[in-house]
Design a protein around this motif. Structure first.
Motif, PDB file in Angstrom:
ATOM      1  N   TYR A 133      31.376  40.730  45.528  1.00 56.20           N
ATOM      2  CA  TYR A 133      31.626  42.139  45.227  1.00 56.20           C
ATOM      3  C   TYR A 133      32.285  42.235  43.857  1.00 56.20           C
ATOM      4  N   HIS A 134      31.695  43.040  42.966  1.00 54.33           N
ATOM      5  CA  HIS A 134      32.243  43.163  41.622  1.00 54.33           C
ATOM      6  C   HIS A 134      32.441  44.613  41.208  1.00 54.33           C
ATOM      7  N   GLY A 135      32.234  45.558  42.122  1.00 52.66           N
ATOM      8  CA  GLY A 135      32.420  46.953  41.756  1.00 52.66           C
ATOM      9  C   GLY A 135      31.204  47.776  42.106  1.00 52.66           C
ATOM     10  N   GLU A 192      33.514  35.202  41.609  1.00 54.99           N
ATOM     11  CA  GLU A 192      34.920  35.414  41.976  1.00 54.99           C
ATOM     12  C   GLU A 192      35.570  34.041  42.151  1.00 54.99           C
ATOM     13  N   SER A 211      39.142  50.154  34.887  1.00 56.78           N
ATOM     14  CA  SER A 211      38.974  49.744  36.285  1.00 56.78           C
ATOM     15  C   SER A 211      38.345  48.364  36.345  1.00 56.78           C
ATOM     16  N   GLY A 212      38.258  47.856  37.577  1.00 53.97           N
ATOM     17  CA  GLY A 212      37.612  46.571  37.769  1.00 53.97           C
ATOM     18  C   GLY A 212      36.133  46.624  37.407  1.00 53.97           C
ATOM     19  N   ALA A 213      35.464  47.638  37.912  1.00 48.74           N
ATOM     20  CA  ALA A 213      34.020  47.742  37.642  1.00 48.74           C
ATOM     21  C   ALA A 213      33.750  47.825  36.140  1.00 48.74           C
ATOM     22  N   LYS A 269      43.097  45.918  39.306  1.00 44.01           N
ATOM     23  CA  LYS A 269      43.951  46.053  40.501  1.00 44.01           C
ATOM     24  C   LYS A 269      45.448  45.861  40.202  1.00 44.01           C
ATOM     25  N   ILE A 318      39.794  40.013  39.819  1.00 44.78           N
ATOM     26  CA  ILE A 318      40.287  41.375  40.031  1.00 44.78           C
ATOM     27  C   ILE A 318      41.156  41.447  41.281  1.00 44.78           C
ATOM     28  N   GLN A 319      40.797  40.659  42.289  1.00 42.95           N
ATOM     29  CA  GLN A 319      41.553  40.717  43.540  1.00 42.95           C
ATOM     30  C   GLN A 319      42.581  39.580  43.664  1.00 42.95           C
ATOM     31  N   ASP A 324      35.795  36.485  37.960  1.00 39.71           N
ATOM     32  CA  ASP A 324      36.313  37.775  38.412  1.00 39.71           C
ATOM     33  C   ASP A 324      37.570  37.503  39.241  1.00 39.71           C
TER      34      ASP A 324
HETATM   35  N1  PLP Z   1      35.758  42.706  41.677  1.00 40.35           N
HETATM   36  C1  PLP Z   1      36.405  42.404  42.823  1.00 40.35           C
HETATM   37  C2  PLP Z   1      36.540  40.970  43.223  1.00 40.35           C
HETATM   38  C3  PLP Z   1      36.950  43.414  43.604  1.00 40.35           C
HETATM   39  O1  PLP Z   1      37.576  43.107  44.754  1.00 40.35           O
HETATM   40  C4  PLP Z   1      36.808  44.764  43.191  1.00 40.35           C
HETATM   41  C5  PLP Z   1      37.339  45.860  44.002  1.00 40.35           C
HETATM   42  O2  PLP Z   1      37.613  45.744  45.174  1.00 40.35           O
HETATM   43  C6  PLP Z   1      36.135  45.026  41.993  1.00 40.35           C
HETATM   44  C7  PLP Z   1      35.626  43.976  41.278  1.00 40.35           C
HETATM   45  C8  PLP Z   1      35.952  46.438  41.512  1.00 40.35           C
HETATM   46  O3  PLP Z   1      37.154  46.969  41.066  1.00 40.35           O
HETATM   47  P1  PLP Z   1      37.325  48.575  40.952  1.00 40.35           P
HETATM   48  O4  PLP Z   1      37.354  49.107  42.337  1.00 40.35           O
HETATM   49  O5  PLP Z   1      38.625  48.745  40.207  1.00 40.35           O
HETATM   50  O6  PLP Z   1      36.172  49.062  40.168  1.00 40.35           O
END
Ligand code: PLP
Length: 396
Positions: free
Chosen positions: A135-137, A186, A107-109, A248, A221-222, A219
């Protein structure tokens, strides 16, 4: 008879008192379909996941083929599993020479956790810099670097040694020093309400990290996998991170995350002690096969090349006196409205009219507009007409 909705409320854990409670039977392309077969245009891609649309046939085939060969065999990093190797190799072919070693997680987190641990191990330092409104999880480490007190106050104590700087403020970059293990940021802030930093800021950030021996973790992830009009968002800024974090859309609709670095930096997870990060399901073969198939779709269908044009069309259509500002890059956009209450009314009306949208964790007066990259011109026009209609309705 007890309904599925009631069973959901009885047995599936909730994190708010007001879940959306929409019930879908299937999804295809940009649409989700409910029990009456009513289509809903997914203008948020399941929150940044469905860049190539829902249930792409090539991804489904890859999943079926891999599931028939093998699913889980062993905890991550021991056996040579073809889907993991091929996916990592493909990513390496698209990334700069500094980013050739991929650690797949779930997962992202978890990818954020891995990246933070790696930075601490490699630098031997403990201090971490993150951004306000980030936001990182939601796990403990990822929560520790979230730049919003409201969501984390109830979970203290969290990680010590974390300092928050203002995103896109060059003055704050002076806080990065020779005791900083990493800056986690991010590339484009998502939950802050889609904030695109200046090129000069990102380049100064890169320089400051290099000067102080601090690892720069981006980051994405998004925002990776073509969402901004480039495969990776950092390509817009002429910089390369020391560690790249993705999840994601990486899995083509299946759950997978990754932190990617150089072979040298990643090598520090191998010693003192060994097994620097352990994950049972990380890089699940079926998810890797799906991710690789999804990546090939992104490339073969030349979806990234169309993003800029689609952004222009959308920005041109989304003009209304109630819109205070439009922000974003590529197909991760937002319109800012006067308040959360107004935004929520508009969002609910859009959903009633078959267009799914949402707001942001740290920016509740802004509406999320991040459709699958496969969205057509006609579908963009349809979605924007619904949004404008809802804005008109509540502006009267
Ligand atoms: N980092 C960012 C920029 C995100 O937008 C998200 C989730 O929305 C995450 C990390 C966390 O990812 P996850 O929900 O897969 O743990």
């Amino acid at each position: 008879m007890i309904t599925l909705r009631q069973l959901f409320l009885n047995h599936n854990a909730q994190t708010t008192h007001f879940p959306l409670l929409l019930e879908f039977e299937r999804a295809k392309g940009v649409y989700l379909y409910d029990k009456e077969n009513k289509p809903y245009l997914d203008l948020i891609s399941g929150i940044g996941v469905s860049n190539i649309g829902h249930s792409h046939p090539k991804v489904i085939n890859a999943i079926k083929e891999q599931a028939e060969k093998y699913m889980h065999l062993m905890v991550y990093g021991e056996y040579v599993q073809a889907p993991q190797v091929k996916f990592a190799e493909k990513l390496a072919s698209l990334l700069p020479s500094q980013l050739q070693s991929t650690y797949f997680v779930n997962s992202g987190a978890e990818a954020v956790e891995g990246a933070l641990k790696l930075a601490k191990r490699y630098t031997g330092r403990a201090n971490i810099i993150a951004c306000k409104n980030s936001y990182h999880g939601s796990t403990h480490g990822a929560l520790s670097v979230m730049g919003n007190e409201e969501y984390k106050q109830a979970y203290r104590p969290l990680l010590p040694g974390i300092q928050f700087i203002e995103f896109n403020n060059p003055v704050d970059l002076e806080q990065i020093n020779t005791e900083t293990a990493c800056v986690l940021i991010e590339t484009i802030q998502g939950e802050a309400g889609i904030r695109v930093p200046d090129m000069a800021y990102m380049q100064t950030l890169r320089e400051r990290c290099t000067q102080t021996g601090t690892l720069l973790i981006l980051d994405e992830i998004q925002v990776a996998m073509g969402r901004t009009g480039k495969m990776f968002a950092f390509e817009h800024f002429g910089i390369v991170p020391d560690i790249l974090v993705m999840a994601k859309a990486l899995g083509g609709g299946m759950p997978i995350g990754a932190f990617i670095s150089s072979t040298e930096i990643m090598g520090s997870l191998k010693e003192n002690p060994i097994l620097g990060h352990i994950t049972t399901f990380g890089g699940h073969p079926v998810c890797c096969a799906a991710g690789l198939a999804g990546l090939e779709v992104l490339l073969d269908e030349q979806l990234i090349e169309q993003v800029e044009q689609k952004e222009k069309l959308m920005r041109g259509l989304l003009v209304h006196p109630a819109i205070r500002e439009t922000r974003g890059k590529g197909l991760i956009l937002t319109i800012e409205l006067e308040s959360f209450e107004f935004n929520k009314q508009v969002i609910d009306r859009c959903i009633e009219h078959g267009v799914i949208t949402d707001w942001f964790l740290h920016c509740s007066n802004s509406m999320r507009i991040a459709p699958p990259l496969i969205i057509t011109e006609a579908q963009i026009r349809q979605a924007c007409a619904v949004i404008l209609g809802a804005l008109d309705f509540y502006s009267r």
